[in-house]
Design a protein around this motif. Structure first.
Motif, PDB file in Angstrom:
ATOM      1  N   UNK A   1      14.826  -2.928  -4.964  1.00  0.00           N
ATOM      2  CA  UNK A   1      14.703  -4.387  -5.166  1.00  0.00           C
ATOM      3  C   UNK A   1      15.248  -4.733  -6.557  1.00  0.00           C
ATOM      4  N   UNK A   2      16.156  -5.669  -6.617  1.00  0.00           N
ATOM      5  CA  UNK A   2      16.742  -6.071  -7.897  1.00  0.00           C
ATOM      6  C   UNK A   2      17.978  -5.280  -8.264  1.00  0.00           C
ATOM      7  N   UNK A   3      18.284  -4.226  -7.505  1.00  0.00           N
ATOM      8  CA  UNK A   3      19.447  -3.384  -7.800  1.00  0.00           C
ATOM      9  C   UNK A   3      20.753  -4.174  -7.641  1.00  0.00           C
TER      10      UNK A   3
ATOM     11  N   UNK B   1      21.308  -7.188  -8.355  1.00  0.00           N
ATOM     12  CA  UNK B   1      21.536  -7.969  -9.576  1.00  0.00           C
ATOM     13  C   UNK B   1      22.069  -7.042 -10.684  1.00  0.00           C
ATOM     14  N   UNK B   2      21.527  -5.824 -10.746  1.00  0.00           N
ATOM     15  CA  UNK B   2      22.029  -4.840 -11.717  1.00  0.00           C
ATOM     16  C   UNK B   2      23.507  -4.555 -11.494  1.00  0.00           C
TER      17      UNK B   2
ATOM     18  N   UNK C   1      25.542  -7.469 -12.577  1.00  0.00           N
ATOM     19  CA  UNK C   1      25.530  -7.508 -14.040  1.00  0.00           C
ATOM     20  C   UNK C   1      26.518  -6.484 -14.605  1.00  0.00           C
TER      21      UNK C   1
END
Lengths: 227, 225
Positions: A62-64, A66-67, A70
């Motif tokens: 979860x959130x990877x 976005x990483x 980025x």
């Protein structure tokens, strides 16, 4: 020292994810072998354990996405010396797309969003295609950079560069080859799901185990080199 | 966004973010008429946290040895060390429950769940006692030494200093200790609820959300610095 390294490895989400990935594909292989050999009880237990580890990996990721985005934007801003810098950007974008679609499937499984069965299948297939694209781009990038390292190695040998410089080029070449092996194994997994190659759980399990073992090794080396 | 990404890369930070989401789901489920999907999400988050912290009992045991070595005061050494040991026992019982849920091990899950909650409760109580002991020692030292501190009068710190100089001293010099005390005070309600001593689900959820946020503050502050 080994406990310290293991502790550092497990303290990072990426390190844990690689270990769980190795466990996931090992369980997949074992449950396939149990099924083939008629051990129903073991097959059910291993399948259940596999589902738990799969859920855990989805949560870790979860959130990877976005990483990844980025990281892609950082490369775009910094414009590194790598002449093929567009390829990592494309790779991060593809993997981010795969993870977004994977998250959609997970939200559907929890009944947070409702999707039609045909839509779920389309989302799955689109996700696998994004994943496959990401691996193919990584493979191509690996081949191109390996070619450059080989060319630099030939020049270094002919111009009688220092032993240290030649040694570092050999190490860089070994790293690239190892990455290419991992990518080749990874290519088999989404290809099998998309039925581009005959579907085979054993093949997926073995390929996943090899690429995960290489990834865990890389993480151990990265963690061991920290002060 | 950069802060969240950085916190998410560490296991501890990721765990605290998921913990915040888990207890928020619990809180929202108490208000919803049809909380089935929220409870399912909460159960998934709870299971994923258990899987994410698999193997950390060894870390906790290692930390207990470190805690004993770092403290000079024998009372604090005893309390902090024993708290970490209780925490590692809680995590060990938790790992067995994970293996049982994954059908890799057959155990009496009800009994081990109770053991796990009791060990967690003991760990929190020991930490609380340690925090209160340490605060008491600091207050005694401060009253004894009565050092003069240069604080602007027209500031929040100045107002607190005017009302309670001792609390102001703790707030300025020992924020991590105060935060630890507050976190443990909120955390204690959770194992008490699991053991059946507290039945108010909303209270437990609020305590869970608050303690999760208190855990995240030092991680966020690290990034700001």
């Amino acid at each position: 020292v080994k406990i310290k390294i293991a502790s550092r490895l497990l303290a990072k989400t990426l390190g844990r994810d690689k270990i769980y990935r190795f466990l996931q594909y090992t369980l997949r292989l074992l449950q396939y072998l149990a099924e083939q050999n008629g051990h129903k009880n073991a097959h059910v237990r291993l399948l259940h354990a596999l589902q738990q580890v799969t859920v855990a990996r989805k949560m870790i990721r979860i959130g990877k996405q976005i990483e990844f985005l980025d990281a892609a934007s950082t490369i775009l801003q910094k414009r590194p010396k790598d002449p093929y810098y567009e390829l990592p950007i494309a790779r991060y974008a593809a993997l981010s797309g795969w993870l977004c679609l994977d998250m959609l499937q997970w939200l559907h499984s929890l009944k947070i969003i409702q999707l039609q069965p045909s839509t779920v299948l389309s989302v799955k297939k689109a996700g696998w295609r994004f994943w496959l694209s990401g691996i193919v781009i990584s493979f191509i990038h690996g081949l191109l950079t390996l070619r450059d390292v080989e060319a630099r190695l030939v020049v270094a040998k002919h111009s009688k560069e220092s032993k240290g410089e030649i040694k570092s080029l050999y190490q860089a070449r070994f790293k690239k080859v190892r990455q290419l092996v991992a990518d080749s194994c990874d290519l088999l997994i989404p290809s099998s799901y998309l039925e581009m190659i005959p579907k085979n759980d054993a093949l997926v399990g073995v390929a996943g185990c090899i690429s995960s073992a290489l990834a865990v090794r890389d993480q151990i080396q990265a963690v061991a080199s920290l002060p | 966004m950069d802060q969240l990404i950085h916190i998410n890369t560490s296991r501890n930070g990721h765990d605290k973010l998921v913990r915040l989401a888990q207890y928020s789901c619990k809180l929202i489920a108490n208000w919803k008429k049809d909380p089935s999907w929220i409870l399912q999400l909460e159960a998934t988050l709870r299971l994923s946290r258990k899987l994410l912290r698999f193997g950390t009992c060894i870390d906790s045991l290692y930390a207990s040895a470190k805690a004993v070595g770092e403290q000079r005061d024998p009372v604090l050494r005893f309390l902090r060390g024993l708290s970490k040991v209780a925490n590692s026992m809680y995590l060990f019982a938790d790992h067995l429950l994970v293996l049982h849920t994954s059908k890799l091990l057959d155990i009496d899950s009800a009994s081990w769940s109770k053991t796990s909650s009791k060990c967690w409760l003991y760990s929190i109580v020991l930490q609380l006692v340690g925090d209160l002991y340490e605060i008491n020692k600091l207050i005694e030292n401060q009253v004894h030494n009565k050092t003069c501190r240069d604080i602007p009068v027209l500031s929040f710190q100045g107002v607190v200093e005017a009302y309670d100089p001792v609390f102001s001293f703790l707030l300025q010099e020992h924020k991590p200790l105060l935060r630890s005390l507050l976190t443990n005070l909120f955390n204690i309600f959770i194992p008490l609820a699991t053991l059946g001593y507290i039945t108010n689900k909303s209270l437990v959820a609020v305590c869970g959300v608050t303690s999760s946020y208190l855990y995240l503050i030092p991680l966020l502050n690290k990034q700001i610095r």
